[in-house]
Write an enzyme that holds these catalytic residues in place. Structure first.
Site, PDB file in Angstrom:
ATOM      1  N   VAL A   1      13.252  10.726 -49.365  1.00  0.00           N
ATOM      2  CA  VAL A   1      13.863  11.944 -49.916  1.00  0.00           C
ATOM      3  C   VAL A   1      15.383  11.891 -49.914  1.00  0.00           C
ATOM      4  O   VAL A   1      16.036  12.829 -50.384  1.00  0.00           O
ATOM      5  CB  VAL A   1      13.405  13.219 -49.169  1.00  0.00           C
ATOM      6  CG1 VAL A   1      11.914  13.408 -49.302  1.00  0.00           C
ATOM      7  CG2 VAL A   1      13.832  13.195 -47.707  1.00  0.00           C
ATOM      8  N   LYS A   2      15.966  10.800 -49.408  1.00  0.00           N
ATOM      9  CA  LYS A   2      17.421  10.690 -49.385  1.00  0.00           C
ATOM     10  C   LYS A   2      17.949  10.283 -50.766  1.00  0.00           C
ATOM     11  O   LYS A   2      17.205  10.163 -51.735  1.00  0.00           O
ATOM     12  CB  LYS A   2      17.860   9.700 -48.303  1.00  0.00           C
ATOM     13  CG  LYS A   2      17.481  10.111 -46.879  1.00  0.00           C
ATOM     14  CD  LYS A   2      18.063  11.458 -46.494  1.00  0.00           C
ATOM     15  CE  LYS A   2      18.040  11.724 -44.995  1.00  0.00           C
ATOM     16  NZ  LYS A   2      16.723  11.674 -44.369  1.00  0.00           N
ATOM     17  N   ILE A   3      19.248  10.043 -50.853  1.00  0.00           N
ATOM     18  CA  ILE A   3      19.902   9.870 -52.150  1.00  0.00           C
ATOM     19  C   ILE A   3      19.449   8.589 -52.835  1.00  0.00           C
ATOM     20  O   ILE A   3      19.191   8.564 -54.041  1.00  0.00           O
ATOM     21  CB  ILE A   3      21.424   9.943 -51.960  1.00  0.00           C
ATOM     22  CG1 ILE A   3      21.789  11.352 -51.458  1.00  0.00           C
ATOM     23  CG2 ILE A   3      22.161   9.648 -53.263  1.00  0.00           C
ATOM     24  CD1 ILE A   3      23.193  11.484 -50.922  1.00  0.00           C
TER      25      ILE A   3
END
Length: 387
Positions: free
Chosen positions: A187-189
């Site tokens: 879910v990170k960049i």
């Protein structure tokens, strides 16, 4: 369900992973050092050390700067537990500094006041972990100035912040800290599936983290304590861990890194659209410091509870009931049962607790459509009205 965050996997990502699967190396091959250098170049740092998670990177960072038993680590109470747990892994004592009510990051004024008290009491921290919540950097210039005055090391927990900038420079360039840590959770960049990476400009810190991520074992004669007995020879020169990143993860990460700037720009566009769409609702949208360019990992609103009928919990549940995958980042660490056993209690960090009572993370990710965003806003409007 519209999730609060989601990875974006493109055909070139799949091709990169397949290429590794068809190669001679699945681990400890050329892809990891190539990815490390690519990230270091991206953020303007000298070294990158890739590992299996940002939690592992935080642990190694603390060990590298010498945190140990009898030392103190301070961090923000509004973060994931890993930002504090890394101190406990080193047998240090953990404490917290309350947050700034606008940025939700560790407050430099609160830090300065706490440092003055700690100096009088003889318990200054060895390490301060500055967490860039939602991707917005802390006031690193102020924290760095305090580190020079009081003698502590600075680790940036930039798990939310790769691709962001502080005072016009990339987060991770090391101007105001010893080590910066990034996360590549889905879910990170950008993602490596699971994974993390530490960047630093210090040769010794990089060497220490690289040694400790792989059992403390080396084949480098320069690091050995006695002469090699043959070409097969290796030595364990420290107590390390198995924190290595695989070639598959590194290949995925480097492919994703090529789209980093586009991802962050898209997150900014969606966040700015939220700002406009939510302007008339009884809530506070995220304030952005003019000195920073956030990674925009999360979009956190704060409900104006005195102006609405439903409770914070009811609004959250109403959104989930309508298929909106909201979340809450984060429960204050000091209120967790494990930390209460260490002596912390509700009321210790009131600004963090006020934030927790009002905060909701709305969905935000690069492939989110404007139609989905409109659905989120409509559902939130209904939830606030108690419908």
């Amino acid at each position: 369900m519209i999730p609060y965050g989601r990875q974006d996997i493109q055909p070139q990502d799949i091709d990169a992973v397949l290429e590794v699967l068809q190669s001679d190396f699945l681990t400890q091959g050329p892809a990891v050092p190539h990815f490390e250098q690519a990230v270091a170049n991206q953020v303007g740092a000298r070294h990158g050390v890739a590992v299996n998670s940002a939690t592992s990177a935080l642990h190694l960072a603390c060990l590298a700067v010498g945190l140990g038993e009898g030392d103190w680590l301070w961090t923000s109470p509004i973060t994931f537990v890993a930002s504090a747990n890394c101190g406990l892994y080193c047998r240090a004592t953990v404490d917290f500094v309350d947050i700034d009510p606008r940025t939700y990051n560790l407050c430099p004024q609160a830090l300065e006041a706490k440092l003055a008290r700690a100096e009088r009491e003889g318990r200054l921290p060895k390490v301060v972990v500055a967490v860039h919540l939602c991707g917005q950097p802390c006031d690193m210039q102020a924290i760095h100035a305090l580190s020079e005055r009081y003698g502590f090391r600075v680790v940036e927990d930039a798990s939310h912040a790769i691709g962001g900038r502080y005072r016009g420079e990339p987060i991770g360039n090391g101007r105001y800290s010893d080590i910066t840590v990034f996360s590549f959770h889905p879910v990170k960049i950008i993602t490596t599936a699971e994974g993390g990476l530490a960047v630093t400009n210090d040769d010794r810190l990089a060497e220490t983290m690289a040694l400790l991520r792989s059992h403390g074992v080396t084949r480098d004669p320069a690091l050995m304590t006695q002469e090699a007995e043959g070409p097969w020879y290796y030595q364990q020169v420290a107590l390390g861990f198995n924190y290595r990143m695989t070639e598959l993860q590194a290949a995925l990460g480097e492919s994703q890194l090529a789209r980093l700037e586009d991802y962050v720009a898209r997150r900014h566009a969606m966040a700015e659209r939220y700002d406009r769409l939510l302007a008339e609702l009884p809530l506070t949208t995220p304030w952005q410091h003019p000195d920073s360019y956030s990674g925009r990992h999360l979009y956190v609103i704060r409900l104006e509870l005195e102006a609405i009928q439903p409770s914070h919990r009811r609004v959250f549940e109403a959104l989930r009931d309508q298929g909106i995958g909201v979340n809450l980042h984060y429960i204050p660490v000091h209120t967790q049962p494990y930390y209460r056993e260490l002596g912390f209690a509700p009321g210790d960090f009131p600004e963090a607790e006020r934030y927790y009572a009002e905060a909701i993370s709305l969905p935000l990710y690069p492939t989110m459509t404007e139609t989905q965003q409109d659905e989120v806003v409509a559902a939130l409007t209904r939830a606030l009205e108690g419908a």
